[in-house]
Design a protein around this motif. Sequence first.
Motif, PDB file in Angstrom:
ATOM      1  N   GLY A  37       0.839  -1.226   0.091  1.00  0.00           N
ATOM      2  CA  GLY A  37      -0.027   0.128   0.250  1.00  0.00           C
ATOM      3  C   GLY A  37       0.820   1.219  -0.011  1.00  0.00           C
ATOM      4  O   GLY A  37       1.741   1.089   0.652  1.00  0.00           O
ATOM      5  N   TYR A  38       0.342   2.246  -0.741  1.00  0.00           N
ATOM      6  CA  TYR A  38       1.244   3.627  -0.640  1.00  0.00           C
ATOM      7  C   TYR A  38       0.116   4.593  -1.057  1.00  0.00           C
ATOM      8  O   TYR A  38      -1.152   4.265  -1.229  1.00  0.00           O
ATOM      9  CB  TYR A  38       2.338   3.580  -1.570  1.00  0.00           C
ATOM     10  N   ASN A  39       0.401   6.005  -0.894  1.00  0.00           N
ATOM     11  CA  ASN A  39      -0.362   7.097  -1.308  1.00  0.00           C
ATOM     12  C   ASN A  39      -0.788   7.223  -2.571  1.00  0.00           C
ATOM     13  O   ASN A  39      -0.204   8.141  -3.316  1.00  0.00           O
ATOM     14  CB  ASN A  39       0.039   8.260  -0.457  1.00  0.00           C
ATOM     15  N   ILE A  40      -1.602   6.246  -3.306  1.00  0.00           N
ATOM     16  CA  ILE A  40      -1.959   6.543  -4.714  1.00  0.00           C
ATOM     17  C   ILE A  40      -2.565   7.822  -5.022  1.00  0.00           C
ATOM     18  O   ILE A  40      -2.290   8.387  -5.841  1.00  0.00           O
ATOM     19  CB  ILE A  40      -2.590   5.094  -5.271  1.00  0.00           C
ATOM     20  N   CYS A  41      -3.886   7.820  -4.086  1.00  0.00           N
ATOM     21  CA  CYS A  41      -4.446   9.266  -4.416  1.00  0.00           C
ATOM     22  C   CYS A  41      -3.704  10.432  -4.183  1.00  0.00           C
ATOM     23  O   CYS A  41      -3.891  11.528  -4.812  1.00  0.00           O
ATOM     24  CB  CYS A  41      -5.644   9.194  -3.500  1.00  0.00           C
ATOM     25  N   LEU A  42      -2.379  10.210  -3.353  1.00  0.00           N
ATOM     26  CA  LEU A  42      -1.661  11.393  -3.164  1.00  0.00           C
ATOM     27  C   LEU A  42      -0.411  11.614  -3.806  1.00  0.00           C
ATOM     28  O   LEU A  42       0.551  12.041  -3.219  1.00  0.00           O
ATOM     29  CB  LEU A  42      -1.671  11.779  -1.673  1.00  0.00           C
TER      30      LEU A  42
END
Length: 251
Positions: free
Chosen positions: A89-94
């Motif tokens: 998981g990582y900050n895809i939307c950000l």
Amino acid sequence: MMAKVLNSGELMDRIIRALDEKTPLSVVSVGSTESYVMAQYTVMSEKRFMRHREAITTNSGRVDRGFTFPNVKLRDEMVVAVKKADIIGYNICLRDIYAGKMVARVFRAYGIKPSFVFDTLIRRVIPFNQKVKFKNMLRNRRIVLIGSNASKVKQALERRWGKRFPFKIVACIPMRSYDEMEKVKSELDGTEFDLALITAGVNAVILASYIADRLGKVAFDLGQGMNSLMTKKVLETGFVRRVGLQKLMKM
């Protein structure tokens, strides 16, 4: 090959399948703090990362992250763990702000090419928008809870669902510091379990990969989602508000 982006339902499906088939699986999250730990001396010079707010906040003690910058040993262990992780998981939307940009830079620097990814913020809403699948993840499992609030999460889970369907929390392992890593691993080595739910900051990445790779079990770095289990509501930080809670619930 591009990584497949999983939504919350697809993520839960993979976790449940691994549990049912008794195959190892590690689900980790690389947020802003994790990425800056990994960036030490590779993506960023010591002068730059020590002046960054991640290092300043961590070393000030205002937020208890259980380590201090610089920390090359932690960096190296995290790199190995992320490379071994099954789902990241990582900050895809950000990804267009610092929280996401550094992750991309770190992944390029270390040649990390995950097969499966998800937006790390969905962990906060999964107990709500995937309630049925979340319960199926717990059902008939032997569960280990790891984190500073492990005992409180145990009480919340047993109070909420303990009388509705069977599951057994076999261990609550408190963890507040990277210095406790070997002690926690040793306790895990001596515990019979199926699923580990972890909220331990940067340490969760290392532990999740260890649990899957060395112990052959399923580990889910649930992060702030563990607080959601206790409070029955999503902690709306700046990142959550920036993306939008309703949007997260649909992801």
